[in-house]
Write an enzyme that holds these catalytic residues in place. Structure first.
Site, PDB file in Angstrom:
ATOM      1  N   SER A 284     -60.722  48.407 -42.265  1.00 41.27           N
ATOM      2  CA  SER A 284     -60.432  49.677 -41.616  1.00 41.27           C
ATOM      3  C   SER A 284     -58.940  49.805 -41.292  1.00 41.27           C
ATOM      4  O   SER A 284     -58.085  49.633 -42.159  1.00 41.27           O
ATOM      5  CB  SER A 284     -61.306  49.814 -40.366  1.00 41.27           C
ATOM      6  OG  SER A 284     -61.227  51.098 -39.804  1.00 41.27           O
ATOM      7  N   MET A 285     -58.606  50.070 -40.028  1.00 41.31           N
ATOM      8  CA  MET A 285     -57.206  50.205 -39.623  1.00 41.31           C
ATOM      9  C   MET A 285     -56.439  48.904 -39.859  1.00 41.31           C
ATOM     10  O   MET A 285     -55.213  48.910 -40.037  1.00 41.31           O
ATOM     11  CB  MET A 285     -57.134  50.602 -38.153  1.00 41.31           C
ATOM     12  CG  MET A 285     -55.737  50.765 -37.589  1.00 41.31           C
ATOM     13  SD  MET A 285     -55.774  51.187 -35.835  1.00 41.31           S
ATOM     14  CE  MET A 285     -54.053  50.969 -35.405  1.00 41.31           C
ATOM     15  N   ASP A 528     -67.865  56.783 -46.202  1.00 40.03           N
ATOM     16  CA  ASP A 528     -68.684  55.698 -45.660  1.00 40.03           C
ATOM     17  C   ASP A 528     -69.179  56.003 -44.245  1.00 40.03           C
ATOM     18  O   ASP A 528     -69.586  55.105 -43.519  1.00 40.03           O
ATOM     19  CB  ASP A 528     -67.917  54.369 -45.673  1.00 40.03           C
ATOM     20  CG  ASP A 528     -66.660  54.379 -44.793  1.00 40.03           C
ATOM     21  OD1 ASP A 528     -66.482  55.348 -44.024  1.00 40.03           O
ATOM     22  OD2 ASP A 528     -65.874  53.421 -44.868  1.00 40.03           O
ATOM     23  N   HIS A 579     -69.377  52.213 -42.616  1.00 40.29           N
ATOM     24  CA  HIS A 579     -68.008  51.738 -42.442  1.00 40.29           C
ATOM     25  C   HIS A 579     -67.929  50.401 -41.705  1.00 40.29           C
ATOM     26  O   HIS A 579     -67.154  49.514 -42.102  1.00 40.29           O
ATOM     27  CB  HIS A 579     -67.208  52.796 -41.678  1.00 40.29           C
ATOM     28  CG  HIS A 579     -65.775  52.450 -41.474  1.00 40.29           C
ATOM     29  ND1 HIS A 579     -64.862  52.431 -42.496  1.00 40.29           N
ATOM     30  CD2 HIS A 579     -65.083  52.107 -40.346  1.00 40.29           C
ATOM     31  CE1 HIS A 579     -63.674  52.089 -42.027  1.00 40.29           C
ATOM     32  NE2 HIS A 579     -63.781  51.887 -40.728  1.00 40.29           N
TER      33      HIS A 579
END
Length: 624
Positions: A284-285, A528, A579
């Site tokens: 992710s980030m 997602d 996700h």
């Protein structure tokens, strides 16, 4: 021991010393001495489904039966429940009253759950271990937002009650938010002018595996990956987590925490002690943070590693659900304190949320976390479309995704004409405080570099280092990048807004609008569930195959994973593409272990969406 614990022990046959979590060591035999037997995925799925159906009937029956008995018992005691009365309840008599079939089902369900946990937790690693795959490259994990806990280290009077307690990522967070919201807000928000700690407040990212394996008790994040890595021989000597305070911009991460200096040292030490280059695993980030690091570590006056450092130290980058071009849901969060999760609440829930944490409070919190604004959409209209067209528009789509923010009534400065992503960014800046504008403009850039010369100039501008459309990959011809992400789960793509009477937040998602593809003011597209397909997939499928963004020819492989959730599993089961829950997906764990074990060359690309066709429609081209 409490009565409830005693009841659970008597009914389910559990030992009082048994932990709620699966054991961390890799089992070679079952706890009763029997050898472990691997079962096929199909057999495990049938076992899980059968267990889930029986569990539903058991919970329904037992819950109803106990509820009636307890209600009758307390009705004879007092009008209000008396906990002392519960202690006097005769459990032996109660158990004798429960039908023998229910007790037997309870014990069977518990036994099947334990067996399934043993298979589920380590099956992937044990299977690869049997094929000769073992630990080779050191592994360093860079988590995302939800999987990085933040704990208080402040010693001022206002913080002493929270010392070493997590104010993000634990039940302590929930307790503080409910019982002392004002104090929680003071701790979680950064100073609006400096982007650093407010005076007297000190929150830091929790470290070690405990910082990332569970968000709150029972809600796993990286634990499945850690369990499977352990079966190949990984432990704290060759596997590490690089947790960070995601509220900070990358510049402030280095200023306050020396985060990138420490990450560089971890990588160098891991290579020196193992003799192997490292595998970096980001989620992710965390993928954006790692991309920034790849520029920082090379740059003169920053990491000072020079152009060869990455190639000398990093074997592979596993990019899991990386929000490389942002997450569109980040925009309504900082504009009006909303997203799909709030827009689709019923009226009663919305009333409760507004009374507890109003929109203007949520906006203030999100904006006072400059790191979160890295998730605003990158690439502007080139990626996300104009007022008549978007690259990911469907063939039968009547309204383009290109109008990102839409207004049914456009009659004021608060509700102008429908806006593209570029126009939405300008609208956000115009309608936000100066301190927020300064934080964003000094930390990020969301545009596109259309020439090699521009890309090379941006290598000296840290504001550009999180944007893969304005900077290049490192000059590391031996580096390998694997893009693994889920697809097939509806994801926020655009929004319908209206004016709001709230003086502090002038607009709000038009939750009254549900028509066609619009659900409570939210238009859903591919992705997602959190990050849109264009953000997860464009750079991997096309962007990094353009020479100016990848001049060294770094190898890129894409593996898309369709969202095929088990309807009986609250987290989606072994085939989820969600996700966050994808971190427990069996095939993802298999791929990670193969790369870590030096077998990544055998992985073949897997496309299940039209991302390559969408990418070809993006108006970003090779230099002429």
């Amino acid at each position: 021991m409490s009565t409830i614990s005693n009841l659970r022990r008597r009914v389910l046959g559990e030992s009082s010393s048994e932990h709620s979590r699966a054991p961390s060591p890799v089992p070679t035999t079952h706890r009763n001495g029997e050898p472990v037997t691997l079962v096929s995925t199909s057999k495990l799925k049938k076992l899980t489904q059968k267990r889930s159906k029986r569990r539903q009937w058991f919970i329904f029956g037992l819950g109803g039966f106990l509820g009636i008995l307890l209600a009758a018992f307390f009705a004879q005691q007092h009008d209000v429940i008396n906990l002392e009365g519960l202690m006097d309840l005769n459990l032996d008599t109660l158990l004798e009253a429960i039908p023998a079939g229910i007790v037997k089902d309870a014990k069977d369900i518990t036994r099947h759950e334990r067996e399934t946990v043993n298979y589920d937790s380590f099956t992937v690693g044990l299977h690869l271990q049997s094929q000769g795959v073992k630990a080779r490259h050191p592994v360093i994990m860079i988590p995302g937002v939800i999987s990085t806990g933040l704990e208080s280290w402040g010693t001022e009077e206002v913080s002493r009650q929270y010392f070493r307690k997590r104010l993000w990522g634990s039940w302590s967070m929930m307790r503080a938010l409910i019982l002392d919201k004002a104090s929680w807000k003071r701790h979680i928000m950064l100073d609006k002018l400096t982007g650093l700690d407010p005076p007297g407040i000190k929150l830091r990212a929790a470290q070690g595996f405990d910082a990332a394996d569970f968000f709150i008790t029972g809600y796993w994040i990286w634990s499945k990956i850690l369990e499977n890595l352990a079966t190949l021989g990984y432990d704290p000597s060759n596997a590490f987590t690089a947790a960070y305070d995601w509220r900070l911009s990358c510049e402030k991460l280095e200023i306050r925490d020396n985060y990138f200096t420490r990450l560089k040292a971890h990588i160098a030490l891991a290579k020196k002690t193992s003799g192997q280059k490292v595998v970096l695993v980001s989620h992710s980030m965390g993928s954006q943070v790692l991309f920034y690091f790849l520029h920082w570590v090379e740059a003169e006056g920053f990491g000072d590693g020079g152009p060869k450092w990455v190639d000398d130290h990093v074997d592979s980058w596993i990019n899991i659900s990386g929000s490389m071009l942002g997450a569109l849901k980040g925009y309504p969060a900082v504009l009006s304190g909303e997203m799909k999760d709030t827009a689709q609440l019923n009226a009663f829930a919305v009333y409760g949320l507004e009374k507890f944490l109003a929109k203007h409070e949520r906006v203030e919190i999100f904006r006072a976390m400059p790191g979160a604004s890295s998730m605003l959409p990158i690439g502007g209209n080139a990626i996300w479309g104009n007022k008549t067209f978007a690259p990911d528009d469907g063939s039968n789509q009547t309204v383009s995704y290109g109008t990102f923010i839409n207004f049914r009534e456009s009659n004021s400065t608060q509700s102008p004409a429908n806006l593209t992503v570029d126009e939405s960014h300008e609208y956000l800046m115009k309608n936000s405080d100066t301190w927020y504008q300064d934080q964003v403009k000094s930390s990020y850039s969301y545009g596109v570099a259309h020439s090699k010369a521009e890309v090379e100039r941006n290598a000296k501008d840290p504001r550009k280092w999180m944007n893969p459309l304005e900077t290049r990959l490192p000059l590391a011809p031996h580096l390998k990048i694997y893009c693994f992400y889920g697809v097939g789960k509806p994801t926020e793509r655009s929004y319908w807004y209206r004016e709001d009477r709230d003086a502090l937040v002038n607009v709000t998602i038009d939750t009254s609008l549900t028509l066609g593809s619009i659900d409570h003011g939210v238009v859903l597209g591919e992705g997602d569930g959190t990050v849109p397909l264009m953000s997860n997939g464009y750079m991997c499928a096309k962007g990094w195959r353009i020479n100016r963004y990848n001049p060294a020819g770094v190898s890129i492989k894409v593996y898309e994973m369709p969202h095929e959730p088990d309807r009986f599993s609250p987290r989606g089961g072994p085939n989820t593409g969600d996700h966050v829950d994808i971190l427990g997906r069996a095939s993802l764990n298999d791929l990670i272990l193969r790369v870590a074990g030096g077998k990544g060359a055998h992985i073949e690309e897997n496309y299940v969406t039209n991302i390559r066709e969408y990418a070809e429609k993006v108006k970003i081209y090779e230099d002429r």
